[in-house]
Scaffold this motif. Structure first.
Motif, PDB file in Angstrom:
ATOM      1  N   LEU A 106      -8.333 -13.105  -5.543  1.00 47.19           N
ATOM      2  CA  LEU A 106      -7.323 -12.299  -6.240  1.00 47.19           C
ATOM      3  C   LEU A 106      -5.988 -13.036  -6.324  1.00 47.19           C
ATOM      4  CD1 LEU A 106      -7.934  -8.770  -4.681  1.00 47.19           C
ATOM      5  CD2 LEU A 106      -8.171  -9.372  -7.105  1.00 47.19           C
ATOM      6  N   LEU A 154       2.333  -5.744  -8.851  1.00 46.18           N
ATOM      7  CA  LEU A 154       1.221  -6.619  -8.462  1.00 46.18           C
ATOM      8  C   LEU A 154       1.146  -6.724  -6.936  1.00 46.18           C
ATOM      9  CD1 LEU A 154       1.523  -9.457 -11.141  1.00 46.18           C
ATOM     10  CD2 LEU A 154      -0.330  -7.788 -10.936  1.00 46.18           C
ATOM     11  N   THR A 196      -8.330   0.644   3.136  1.00 43.35           N
ATOM     12  CA  THR A 196      -9.356  -0.068   2.384  1.00 43.35           C
ATOM     13  C   THR A 196     -10.166  -0.987   3.300  1.00 43.35           C
ATOM     14  OG1 THR A 196      -7.865  -0.061   0.483  1.00 43.35           O
ATOM     15  CG2 THR A 196      -9.768  -1.513   0.358  1.00 43.35           C
ATOM     16  N   ALA A 215      -8.917   0.051  -5.250  1.00 37.12           N
ATOM     17  CA  ALA A 215      -7.941   0.331  -4.186  1.00 37.12           C
ATOM     18  C   ALA A 215      -6.567   0.561  -4.807  1.00 37.12           C
ATOM     19  CB  ALA A 215      -7.886  -0.824  -3.189  1.00 37.12           C
ATOM     20  N   TYR A 216      -6.309  -0.137  -5.931  1.00 41.26           N
ATOM     21  CA  TYR A 216      -5.032   0.059  -6.621  1.00 41.26           C
ATOM     22  C   TYR A 216      -4.992   1.390  -7.370  1.00 41.26           C
ATOM     23  CZ  TYR A 216      -1.447  -0.335 -10.199  1.00 41.26           C
ATOM     24  OH  TYR A 216      -0.386  -0.077 -11.025  1.00 41.26           O
ATOM     25  N   HIS A 224       2.042  -4.364  -4.854  1.00 41.93           N
ATOM     26  CA  HIS A 224       1.412  -3.109  -4.408  1.00 41.93           C
ATOM     27  C   HIS A 224      -0.105  -3.156  -4.597  1.00 41.93           C
ATOM     28  CE1 HIS A 224       4.810  -0.696  -3.252  1.00 41.93           C
ATOM     29  NE2 HIS A 224       5.430  -0.901  -4.394  1.00 41.93           N
ATOM     30  N   ALA A 225      -0.522  -3.707  -5.748  1.00 39.03           N
ATOM     31  CA  ALA A 225      -1.952  -3.763  -6.039  1.00 39.03           C
ATOM     32  C   ALA A 225      -2.686  -4.643  -5.026  1.00 39.03           C
ATOM     33  CB  ALA A 225      -2.182  -4.268  -7.464  1.00 39.03           C
ATOM     34  N   ALA A 272      -2.802  -2.900  -1.715  1.00 42.66           N
ATOM     35  CA  ALA A 272      -3.716  -1.748  -1.690  1.00 42.66           C
ATOM     36  C   ALA A 272      -5.104  -2.216  -1.248  1.00 42.66           C
ATOM     37  CB  ALA A 272      -3.794  -1.079  -3.063  1.00 42.66           C
ATOM     38  N   TYR A 273      -5.438  -3.453  -1.596  1.00 46.85           N
ATOM     39  CA  TYR A 273      -6.740  -3.993  -1.184  1.00 46.85           C
ATOM     40  C   TYR A 273      -6.743  -4.365   0.299  1.00 46.85           C
ATOM     41  CZ  TYR A 273     -10.468  -7.377  -0.451  1.00 46.85           C
ATOM     42  OH  TYR A 273     -11.536  -8.050   0.072  1.00 46.85           O
ATOM     43  N   THR A 325     -12.317 -12.536  -1.065  1.00 44.72           N
ATOM     44  CA  THR A 325     -11.892 -11.769  -2.242  1.00 44.72           C
ATOM     45  C   THR A 325     -10.373 -11.734  -2.351  1.00 44.72           C
ATOM     46  OG1 THR A 325     -13.898 -10.444  -2.265  1.00 44.72           O
ATOM     47  CG2 THR A 325     -11.981  -9.498  -3.360  1.00 44.72           C
ATOM     48  N   LEU A 367     -14.112  -0.659   4.198  1.00 50.77           N
ATOM     49  CA  LEU A 367     -15.081  -1.681   3.809  1.00 50.77           C
ATOM     50  C   LEU A 367     -15.700  -2.369   5.030  1.00 50.77           C
ATOM     51  CD1 LEU A 367     -13.214  -3.244   0.758  1.00 50.77           C
ATOM     52  CD2 LEU A 367     -15.254  -1.796   0.707  1.00 50.77           C
TER      53      LEU A 367
END
Lengths: 199, 199
Positions: B189, B155, B167, A161-162, B157-158, B161-162, B185, B171
């Motif tokens: 993370l 980080l 996303t 996703a990143y 943003h990452a 993004a999930y 999850t 999913l």
């Protein structure tokens, strides 16, 4: 031009013509941006009639998709069969780092083509989705190989996703984040996720 | 109905009418799905003329955006001023866990409205982007508070993004991943990212 006298020669000619047309299109896109590349300009650059181009690719979206497909096939070969650390032979963690860095590099370099496709071939979801599934299989397999605890399938989705087009394009093109900064965050994430026996 | 004789009363009436219209729309959307909710059906459910609805919200997209705006204002209040662990008072790591879980829950619950908006209000990027910026500010602030090393902005943003709509919707709705699995999850993370002095 010699008249081809057997099917194999005809096929080879067709393939080389196709490659020549795609090369011309890729060159023009790099020079002008995908938005400004017309079927007429590609035909001129390749020295063929516009009709040939339409017969071969259907329409402009078909040509762009063919280009994207070529790029994807090349990339897939690199990460499945190419030299390490992207290809087999390096430890799973290093392959993961290399994969994300290559993916981000590639998305940033091809942002123009990708964005043009996103805007113009909105319903061609299937292709993006095939590629997406191949990426996910690759990342989740490497996470398992690296001995990562937990839900590797979901972690692979989270990592991707990143590194996917939407995020990378937004951050790189939209916010001006340079590629190396995007890549080092990918590497940081991979190292956090792959430390065996994490929390 | 008493004739309002001062501006404050008029304003209060307008606000309560607006709330009543939005309530009716939200109820219908929950019952039928946003796709099947027309301006006519909302007007009937709220007991007003269709003209009133159009005067108030401009068009159907305007009504949907107003609903989304309400939901977002409520959520923002919850994570900035509400009770812990979502609101202030809990350690930053726990607030991060709670934030993502609430976000995923909310996206999954509102998938229908969100998807309808995504399909129908394609150019209303600004609003989504304001919300996106507020989410990013919140997550990166908490990462800093948690003492995370490295590039906290990226980080954040990452992580987002999930947990973002695309996303989560892909999913949950597309692949049938249940909300608790998506949430654990996220928690995994966050714990990986917030372990002080990481790799």
């Amino acid at each position: 031009m010699d008249a081809p006298d057997d099917t194999a020669t005809e096929r080879a000619d067709a393939a080389s013509n196709r490659a020549r047309l795609l090369d011309a299109a890729a060159r023009l896109i790099a020079e002008r941006g995908a938005e400004h590349v017309t079927m007429q300009s590609v035909a001129e650059a390749a020295g063929v009639g516009k009709g040939t181009l339409f017969r071969r690719f259907g329409d402009r979206a078909g040509l762009l998709l063919a280009l994207l497909g070529e790029a994807e096939a090349e990339f897939q070969e690199a990460y499945t069969e190419g030299p390490p650390p992207l290809g087999p032979g390096a430890p799973a963690g290093e392959r993961l780092e290399a994969f994300g860095c290559a993916l981000i590099e590639r998305v940033a370099a091809g942002a123009d083509l990708g964005a043009a496709l996103g805007r113009q071939v909105l319903h061609e979801r299937r292709q993006a989705s095939d590629t997406g599934r191949a990426f996910h299989r690759h990342v989740s397999t490497l996470l398992k190989e690296a001995g990562v605890d937990g839900d590797q399938d979901m972690l692979a989705h989270a990592l991707l996703a990143y590194a996917n087009f939407e995020t990378t394009d937004y951050l790189h093109v939209g916010c001006g984040v340079p590629v190396p900064r995007l890549q080092s965050t990918w590497v940081h994430l991979v190292r956090l996720v792959t430390q065996i026996g994490g929390p």
